[in-house]
Design an enzyme around this catalytic site. Structure first.
Site, short mmCIF file in Angstrom:
data_model
loop_
_atom_site.label_atom_id
_atom_site.label_comp_id
_atom_site.label_asym_id
_atom_site.label_seq_id
_atom_site.Cartn_x
_atom_site.Cartn_y
_atom_site.Cartn_z
N HIS A 1 40.24 31.87 42.61
CA HIS A 1 41.23 31.59 43.67
C HIS A 1 41.01 30.26 44.65
O HIS A 1 41.30 30.25 45.76
CB HIS A 1 41.18 32.89 44.58
N HIS B 1 48.73 36.19 47.84
CA HIS B 1 47.93 37.39 47.49
C HIS B 1 47.96 38.60 48.43
O HIS B 1 47.21 39.20 48.75
CB HIS B 1 46.31 36.98 47.36
N GLU C 1 50.98 38.44 41.60
CA GLU C 1 50.75 36.94 41.81
C GLU C 1 51.54 36.02 40.94
O GLU C 1 51.17 35.87 39.71
CB GLU C 1 49.27 36.90 41.83
C1 BGC Z 1 42.03 39.02 40.98
C2 BGC Z 1 41.11 40.18 40.83
C3 BGC Z 1 40.19 40.02 41.91
C4 BGC Z 1 40.94 39.94 43.13
C5 BGC Z 1 40.22 39.57 44.40
C6 BGC Z 1 42.80 39.17 42.16
O1 BGC Z 1 44.00 38.32 41.83
O2 BGC Z 1 42.99 39.16 39.75
O3 BGC Z 1 40.21 40.15 39.75
O4 BGC Z 1 39.05 40.75 42.05
O5 BGC Z 1 41.94 39.08 43.39
O6 BGC Z 1 40.42 40.33 45.50
#
Ligand code: BGC
Length: 376
Positions: free
Chosen positions: A133, A204, A341
Protein backbone atom coordinates in the site's frame (compact mmCIF):
# COMPACT_ATOMS: atom_id res chain seq x y z
CA UNK A 1 -43.44 9.17 -29.80
CA UNK A 2 -41.83 12.62 -29.43
CA UNK A 3 -42.49 12.42 -25.71
CA UNK A 4 -40.76 9.04 -25.52
CA UNK A 5 -37.67 10.42 -27.22
CA UNK A 6 -37.70 13.42 -24.91
CA UNK A 7 -38.00 11.18 -21.83
CA UNK A 8 -35.20 8.96 -23.11
CA UNK A 9 -32.92 11.97 -23.65
CA UNK A 10 -33.75 13.30 -20.19
CA UNK A 11 -33.02 9.95 -18.51
CA UNK A 12 -29.74 9.71 -20.43
CA UNK A 13 -28.77 13.24 -19.42
CA UNK A 14 -29.64 12.63 -15.76
CA UNK A 15 -27.66 9.39 -15.86
CA UNK A 16 -24.60 11.12 -17.28
CA UNK A 17 -24.88 14.09 -14.88
CA UNK A 18 -25.32 11.69 -11.99
CA UNK A 19 -21.98 10.14 -12.79
CA UNK A 20 -20.14 13.39 -13.23
CA UNK A 21 -18.34 15.58 -10.75
CA UNK A 22 -18.54 18.27 -13.39
CA UNK A 23 -22.22 18.51 -12.35
CA UNK A 24 -21.16 20.39 -9.23
CA UNK A 25 -23.92 21.62 -6.95
CA UNK A 26 -24.26 25.34 -6.70
CA UNK A 27 -24.67 26.91 -3.28
CA UNK A 28 -22.64 27.93 -0.29
CA UNK A 29 -19.59 25.82 0.40
CA UNK A 30 -19.47 24.94 4.10
CA UNK A 31 -16.37 25.96 6.04
CA UNK A 32 -14.09 23.05 6.89
CA UNK A 33 -14.09 22.06 10.57
CA UNK A 34 -10.94 21.53 12.60
CA UNK A 35 -10.53 17.76 12.99
CA UNK A 36 -7.34 17.78 15.07
CA UNK A 37 -3.69 18.74 15.27
CA UNK A 38 -0.67 16.64 14.40
CA UNK A 39 2.30 16.47 16.80
CA UNK A 40 4.10 19.04 14.63
CA UNK A 41 1.24 21.48 15.23
CA UNK A 42 -0.24 21.20 11.76
CA UNK A 43 -4.03 21.51 11.71
CA UNK A 44 -6.09 18.85 9.93
CA UNK A 45 -9.51 19.75 8.58
CA UNK A 46 -12.75 17.85 8.04
CA UNK A 47 -14.77 18.53 4.88
CA UNK A 48 -18.42 17.56 4.49
CA UNK A 49 -19.81 16.83 1.03
CA UNK A 50 -23.57 16.47 0.57
CA UNK A 51 -26.07 15.99 -2.22
CA UNK A 52 -29.62 17.42 -2.22
CA UNK A 53 -31.23 14.31 -0.75
CA UNK A 54 -28.97 14.09 2.29
CA UNK A 55 -26.21 11.63 1.44
CA UNK A 56 -22.96 12.86 2.98
CA UNK A 57 -19.28 11.96 2.85
CA UNK A 58 -16.76 13.42 5.29
CA UNK A 59 -13.10 13.55 4.32
CA UNK A 60 -10.00 14.83 6.09
CA UNK A 61 -6.87 16.20 4.45
CA UNK A 62 -4.73 13.70 6.42
CA UNK A 63 -4.33 10.66 4.14
CA UNK A 64 -7.25 11.92 1.99
CA UNK A 65 -9.19 9.71 4.41
CA UNK A 66 -12.94 9.25 4.15
CA UNK A 67 -14.08 9.28 7.77
CA UNK A 68 -17.82 8.80 7.26
CA UNK A 69 -20.26 7.92 4.50
CA UNK A 70 -23.94 8.24 5.37
CA UNK A 71 -26.52 6.66 3.07
CA UNK A 72 -30.20 5.72 3.58
CA UNK A 73 -31.59 2.24 4.26
CA UNK A 74 -34.92 0.90 2.96
CA UNK A 75 -36.83 2.97 5.55
CA UNK A 76 -34.95 6.17 4.69
CA UNK A 77 -32.68 6.11 7.78
CA UNK A 78 -29.22 7.49 7.11
CA UNK A 79 -26.37 5.56 8.71
CA UNK A 80 -22.61 5.52 8.40
CA UNK A 81 -21.53 2.55 6.29
CA UNK A 82 -17.76 2.76 6.83
CA UNK A 83 -15.53 2.03 9.80
CA UNK A 84 -13.02 4.53 11.17
CA UNK A 85 -12.25 6.67 14.20
CA UNK A 86 -13.74 9.66 15.99
CA UNK A 87 -10.48 11.57 16.18
CA UNK A 88 -7.25 12.29 14.34
CA UNK A 89 -5.16 10.28 16.79
CA UNK A 90 -7.07 7.15 15.74
CA UNK A 91 -6.09 7.68 12.11
CA UNK A 92 -2.47 8.64 12.93
CA UNK A 93 -1.99 5.39 14.90
CA UNK A 94 -3.99 3.21 12.52
CA UNK A 95 -2.14 0.45 10.65
CA UNK A 96 -5.17 -0.87 8.75
CA UNK A 97 -5.56 1.98 6.22
CA UNK A 98 -9.11 2.84 7.37
CA UNK A 99 -10.87 4.91 4.69
CA UNK A 100 -7.59 6.11 3.18
CA UNK A 101 -6.25 6.67 -0.29
CA UNK A 102 -3.40 4.17 -0.36
CA UNK A 103 -0.38 4.42 -2.67
CA UNK A 104 1.77 5.02 -4.51
CA UNK A 105 1.13 1.30 -5.10
CA UNK A 106 -2.03 -0.08 -3.53
CA UNK A 107 -1.45 -3.76 -2.64
CA UNK A 108 1.72 -5.86 -2.44
CA UNK A 109 5.03 -5.87 -4.32
CA UNK A 110 7.24 -8.94 -3.77
CA UNK A 111 10.31 -8.08 -1.69
CA UNK A 112 9.56 -4.40 -2.38
CA UNK A 113 11.68 -4.76 -5.51
CA UNK A 114 11.03 -3.11 -8.83
CA UNK A 115 13.08 -2.99 -12.01
CA UNK A 116 12.39 -0.06 -14.28
CA UNK A 117 14.22 0.92 -17.48
CA UNK A 118 17.34 -1.02 -16.50
CA UNK A 119 17.45 0.25 -12.90
CA UNK A 120 16.64 -1.59 -9.70
CA UNK A 121 14.76 0.13 -6.90
CA UNK A 122 14.22 -1.12 -3.36
CA UNK A 123 10.93 0.06 -1.88
CA UNK A 124 10.35 -0.03 1.84
CA UNK A 125 9.29 -3.40 3.19
CA UNK A 126 6.35 -3.03 5.58
CA UNK A 127 4.44 -6.33 5.30
CA UNK A 128 6.65 -9.29 6.16
CA UNK A 129 9.21 -9.24 3.33
CA UNK A 130 6.90 -7.35 0.98
CA UNK A 131 5.87 -3.78 0.23
CA UNK A 132 2.19 -2.99 0.92
CA UNK A 133 0.00 0.00 0.00
CA UNK A 134 2.91 2.45 -0.48
CA UNK A 135 5.04 1.67 2.58
CA UNK A 136 5.14 3.09 6.09
CA UNK A 137 4.23 6.67 5.28
CA UNK A 138 2.52 6.56 1.92
CA UNK A 139 -0.34 8.73 0.62
CA UNK A 140 -2.43 7.57 3.62
CA UNK A 141 -0.16 9.30 6.18
CA UNK A 142 0.49 12.47 4.13
CA UNK A 143 -1.05 15.90 4.66
CA UNK A 144 -2.82 16.84 1.42
CA UNK A 145 -3.80 20.31 0.23
CA UNK A 146 -7.57 20.40 0.09
CA UNK A 147 -10.11 22.64 -1.49
CA UNK A 148 -13.85 22.16 -1.34
CA UNK A 149 -14.97 23.35 -4.75
CA UNK A 150 -18.73 23.07 -4.22
CA UNK A 151 -21.14 21.64 -1.62
CA UNK A 152 -20.54 18.16 -3.11
CA UNK A 153 -16.94 18.21 -4.41
CA UNK A 154 -13.54 18.14 -2.69
CA UNK A 155 -10.22 18.27 -4.50
CA UNK A 156 -7.05 17.11 -2.74
CA UNK A 157 -3.52 17.49 -4.08
CA UNK A 158 -0.17 16.13 -2.98
CA UNK A 159 3.43 16.14 -4.15
CA UNK A 160 5.13 12.86 -3.31
CA UNK A 161 8.87 13.54 -3.58
CA UNK A 162 11.30 11.30 -5.48
CA UNK A 163 12.80 8.72 -3.16
CA UNK A 164 9.81 8.61 -0.82
CA UNK A 165 9.46 5.00 0.38
CA UNK A 166 12.01 4.15 -2.33
CA UNK A 167 9.94 5.20 -5.36
CA UNK A 168 11.56 7.17 -8.20
CA UNK A 169 10.08 10.40 -9.59
CA UNK A 170 8.38 13.41 -8.06
CA UNK A 171 4.71 12.51 -8.36
CA UNK A 172 1.95 15.13 -8.40
CA UNK A 173 -1.33 13.60 -7.30
CA UNK A 174 -4.89 14.89 -7.40
CA UNK A 175 -7.82 13.06 -5.85
CA UNK A 176 -11.35 14.39 -6.25
CA UNK A 177 -14.25 13.14 -4.16
CA UNK A 178 -17.78 13.93 -5.29
CA UNK A 179 -21.20 13.01 -3.88
CA UNK A 180 -23.61 12.98 -6.80
CA UNK A 181 -27.39 13.30 -6.97
CA UNK A 182 -27.83 9.59 -7.71
CA UNK A 183 -26.30 8.74 -4.29
CA UNK A 184 -22.86 7.91 -5.63
CA UNK A 185 -19.48 8.59 -4.15
CA UNK A 186 -17.23 9.20 -7.10
CA UNK A 187 -13.44 9.18 -6.64
CA UNK A 188 -11.21 10.44 -9.44
CA UNK A 189 -7.42 10.11 -9.33
CA UNK A 190 -4.88 11.87 -11.54
CA UNK A 191 -1.07 11.68 -11.37
CA UNK A 192 2.02 12.85 -13.24
CA UNK A 193 5.73 12.21 -12.75
CA UNK A 194 9.08 13.71 -13.83
CA UNK A 195 10.86 10.31 -13.99
CA UNK A 196 9.60 6.85 -14.94
CA UNK A 197 7.84 5.35 -11.93
CA UNK A 198 4.89 3.17 -10.99
CA UNK A 199 1.50 4.34 -9.75
CA UNK A 200 -1.55 2.38 -8.58
CA UNK A 201 -3.52 4.20 -5.86
CA UNK A 202 -6.81 2.92 -4.50
CA UNK A 203 -9.42 3.67 -1.87
CA UNK A 204 -9.39 1.61 1.32
CA UNK A 205 -12.87 2.10 2.79
CA UNK A 206 -14.06 -0.63 5.18
CA UNK A 207 -17.75 -1.11 4.37
CA UNK A 208 -20.50 -2.56 6.52
CA UNK A 209 -23.86 -1.85 4.89
CA UNK A 210 -25.84 -2.70 8.04
CA UNK A 211 -24.63 0.63 9.44
CA UNK A 212 -23.27 -1.11 12.55
CA UNK A 213 -19.85 -2.72 12.83
CA UNK A 214 -21.32 -4.91 15.58
CA UNK A 215 -22.72 -7.02 12.73
CA UNK A 216 -20.54 -9.24 10.58
CA UNK A 217 -20.49 -8.86 6.79
CA UNK A 218 -20.91 -12.59 6.19
CA UNK A 219 -24.61 -12.16 5.34
CA UNK A 220 -23.94 -9.45 2.74
CA UNK A 221 -24.52 -10.75 -0.79
CA UNK A 222 -21.74 -10.04 -3.25
CA UNK A 223 -21.45 -10.08 -7.02
CA UNK A 224 -18.09 -9.62 -8.77
CA UNK A 225 -18.09 -9.62 -12.56
CA UNK A 226 -14.91 -11.64 -12.98
CA UNK A 227 -14.13 -15.09 -14.40
CA UNK A 228 -10.66 -15.27 -12.85
CA UNK A 229 -8.67 -14.35 -9.77
CA UNK A 230 -4.90 -13.95 -9.52
CA UNK A 231 -4.04 -16.76 -7.06
CA UNK A 232 -1.40 -15.99 -4.45
CA UNK A 233 1.35 -17.67 -2.47
CA UNK A 234 1.37 -17.82 1.33
CA UNK A 235 2.60 -14.18 1.56
CA UNK A 236 -0.28 -13.01 -0.68
CA UNK A 237 1.95 -12.34 -3.70
CA UNK A 238 0.35 -13.50 -6.97
CA UNK A 239 1.92 -16.54 -8.57
CA UNK A 240 1.38 -14.92 -11.98
CA UNK A 241 -1.20 -17.51 -13.02
CA UNK A 242 -4.93 -16.95 -13.41
CA UNK A 243 -7.41 -19.22 -11.63
CA UNK A 244 -10.87 -19.70 -13.16
CA UNK A 245 -13.54 -19.15 -10.51
CA UNK A 246 -15.95 -21.81 -11.85
CA UNK A 247 -16.74 -24.31 -9.08
CA UNK A 248 -14.62 -22.48 -6.47
CA UNK A 249 -15.47 -20.33 -3.43
CA UNK A 250 -14.28 -17.40 -5.58
CA UNK A 251 -17.23 -17.56 -7.98
CA UNK A 252 -19.24 -14.40 -7.28
CA UNK A 253 -20.61 -14.07 -10.80
CA UNK A 254 -24.07 -14.64 -9.33
CA UNK A 255 -25.07 -13.09 -5.98
CA UNK A 256 -23.71 -15.14 -3.11
CA UNK A 257 -23.62 -14.53 0.65
CA UNK A 258 -20.00 -13.86 1.60
CA UNK A 259 -20.21 -16.40 4.43
CA UNK A 260 -21.45 -19.21 2.18
CA UNK A 261 -18.03 -20.60 1.22
CA UNK A 262 -15.56 -18.43 3.15
CA UNK A 263 -14.58 -21.36 5.39
CA UNK A 264 -14.33 -23.91 2.58
CA UNK A 265 -11.26 -26.10 2.45
CA UNK A 266 -9.37 -24.24 -0.29
CA UNK A 267 -5.67 -23.43 -0.28
CA UNK A 268 -6.29 -19.87 -1.48
CA UNK A 269 -8.69 -19.21 1.42
CA UNK A 270 -6.09 -20.57 3.84
CA UNK A 271 -3.43 -18.24 2.43
CA UNK A 272 -5.77 -15.24 2.73
CA UNK A 273 -7.35 -16.32 6.06
CA UNK A 274 -10.53 -15.78 4.04
CA UNK A 275 -11.01 -13.61 0.97
CA UNK A 276 -8.02 -11.34 0.33
CA UNK A 277 -7.55 -11.64 -3.42
CA UNK A 278 -7.56 -9.74 -6.65
CA UNK A 279 -10.39 -10.50 -9.09
CA UNK A 280 -9.58 -10.05 -12.80
CA UNK A 281 -12.54 -7.94 -13.84
CA UNK A 282 -14.35 -8.77 -17.07
CA UNK A 283 -14.71 -6.24 -19.90
CA UNK A 284 -11.67 -4.12 -19.13
CA UNK A 285 -11.39 -1.56 -21.92
CA UNK A 286 -10.41 1.51 -19.91
CA UNK A 287 -14.03 2.71 -19.74
CA UNK A 288 -15.97 2.88 -16.47
CA UNK A 289 -18.30 -0.10 -16.13
CA UNK A 290 -20.15 -1.82 -13.30
CA UNK A 291 -17.94 -4.52 -11.78
CA UNK A 292 -19.47 -5.46 -8.42
CA UNK A 293 -22.53 -5.27 -6.23
CA UNK A 294 -22.85 -5.61 -2.46
CA UNK A 295 -26.27 -6.04 -0.85
CA UNK A 296 -27.38 -6.19 2.76
CA UNK A 297 -30.80 -7.92 2.89
CA UNK A 298 -31.56 -6.57 6.40
CA UNK A 299 -31.20 -2.86 5.71
CA UNK A 300 -31.97 -3.14 2.00
CA UNK A 301 -28.83 -1.16 1.19
CA UNK A 302 -27.24 -1.93 -2.15
CA UNK A 303 -23.80 -0.69 -3.17
CA UNK A 304 -22.66 -0.97 -6.78
CA UNK A 305 -19.02 -0.53 -7.70
CA UNK A 306 -18.12 0.99 -11.05
CA UNK A 307 -14.56 1.50 -12.22
CA UNK A 308 -12.23 1.74 -15.21
CA UNK A 309 -9.64 -0.45 -13.45
CA UNK A 310 -8.68 -4.02 -14.47
CA UNK A 311 -8.79 -5.51 -10.96
CA UNK A 312 -10.70 -5.52 -7.69
CA UNK A 313 -9.21 -6.60 -4.36
CA UNK A 314 -11.91 -8.09 -2.15
CA UNK A 315 -10.63 -8.21 1.42
CA UNK A 316 -13.11 -9.69 3.91
CA UNK A 317 -11.71 -8.03 7.04
CA UNK A 318 -9.84 -11.16 8.13
CA UNK A 319 -7.23 -9.24 10.10
CA UNK A 320 -9.79 -7.36 12.18
CA UNK A 321 -9.65 -9.18 15.50
CA UNK A 322 -11.36 -6.92 18.00
CA UNK A 323 -8.18 -5.18 19.09
CA UNK A 324 -8.90 -2.09 17.00
CA UNK A 325 -11.20 0.35 18.81
CA UNK A 326 -12.95 2.77 16.49
CA UNK A 327 -15.92 5.13 16.31
CA UNK A 328 -17.94 5.43 19.55
CA UNK A 329 -15.50 3.09 21.32
CA UNK A 330 -16.62 0.12 19.23
CA UNK A 331 -14.28 -2.86 18.89
CA UNK A 332 -13.85 -3.87 15.28
CA UNK A 333 -14.20 -7.66 15.28
CA UNK A 334 -13.38 -10.40 12.79
CA UNK A 335 -15.04 -9.81 9.41
CA UNK A 336 -17.16 -6.86 10.52
CA UNK A 337 -16.23 -4.92 7.39
CA UNK A 338 -14.92 -5.51 3.91
CA UNK A 339 -12.91 -3.60 1.33
CA UNK A 340 -13.53 -3.53 -2.42
CA UNK A 341 -10.42 -1.87 -3.81
CA UNK A 342 -10.41 -1.01 -7.52
CA UNK A 343 -6.84 -1.34 -8.75
CA UNK A 344 -4.24 -2.89 -11.00
CA UNK A 345 -3.15 -6.41 -10.05
CA UNK A 346 -0.84 -6.96 -7.03
CA UNK A 347 2.87 -7.24 -7.82
CA UNK A 348 2.25 -6.00 -11.39
CA UNK A 349 5.75 -4.47 -11.64
CA UNK A 350 7.19 -8.00 -11.43
CA UNK A 351 4.61 -9.76 -13.57
CA UNK A 352 5.10 -8.98 -17.28
CA UNK A 353 1.79 -10.70 -18.14
CA UNK A 354 -0.22 -8.29 -15.91
CA UNK A 355 -1.37 -4.87 -17.21
CA UNK A 356 1.37 -2.26 -16.78
CA UNK A 357 1.48 0.24 -13.91
CA UNK A 358 4.41 2.23 -15.31
CA UNK A 359 3.94 6.00 -15.54
CA UNK A 360 6.37 8.09 -17.59
CA UNK A 361 7.00 11.83 -17.82
CA UNK A 362 4.48 13.43 -20.17
CA UNK A 363 1.80 10.83 -19.40
CA UNK A 364 -1.12 11.26 -17.02
CA UNK A 365 -2.35 8.52 -14.70
CA UNK A 366 -6.14 8.46 -14.38
CA UNK A 367 -8.67 6.40 -12.45
CA UNK A 368 -12.39 6.76 -11.86
CA UNK A 369 -14.15 4.60 -9.28
CA UNK A 370 -17.74 5.01 -8.13
CA UNK A 371 -19.57 3.51 -5.14
CA UNK A 372 -23.27 3.93 -5.96
CA UNK A 373 -25.93 3.41 -3.28
CA UNK A 374 -29.62 2.53 -3.53
CA UNK A 375 -32.11 0.28 -1.74
CA UNK A 376 -33.75 -2.94 -2.82
C1 BGC B 1 -5.01 -6.18 1.96
C2 BGC B 1 -4.90 -7.01 3.22
C3 BGC B 1 -4.32 -6.14 4.29
C4 BGC B 1 -5.20 -4.94 4.48
C5 BGC B 1 -4.58 -4.00 5.46
C6 BGC B 1 -5.89 -5.02 2.23
O1 BGC B 1 -5.98 -4.23 1.11
O2 BGC B 1 -5.50 -6.94 0.88
O3 BGC B 1 -4.09 -8.13 3.02
O4 BGC B 1 -4.19 -6.82 5.48
O5 BGC B 1 -5.33 -4.25 3.26
O6 BGC B 1 -5.49 -3.50 6.30
Amino acid sequence: MRMDKFKFALILLLGVCGLSCSGKRSGAVPNPQVFGRLDNGETIYLYTLANRTGMTAQIINYGAIMVSLKVPDGAGNFQDVILGFDDLEGYVNDQSYQGAVVGRFGNRIAGGKIHLDGKDYQLSVNDGNNHLHGGFTGFFKAVWDAQQESPNTLRLTLVSPAGEEGYPGNVHMTVTYCVTEDNSLKIEYRGTTDEPTILNPTSHGYFNLTGSPQNSILEHHLIIDADYITPVNSTLIPTGELLHVQGTPFDFRKPRPIGEAINADHEQLRFGSGYDHNWVLNNHTGAVRKVAELYDPDSGRLMEVLTDQPGLQFYSGNFLDGSLVGKKGQKYGFRTALCLEAQHFPDSPNKPNFPSVILRPGEEYGQTTIYRFSVK
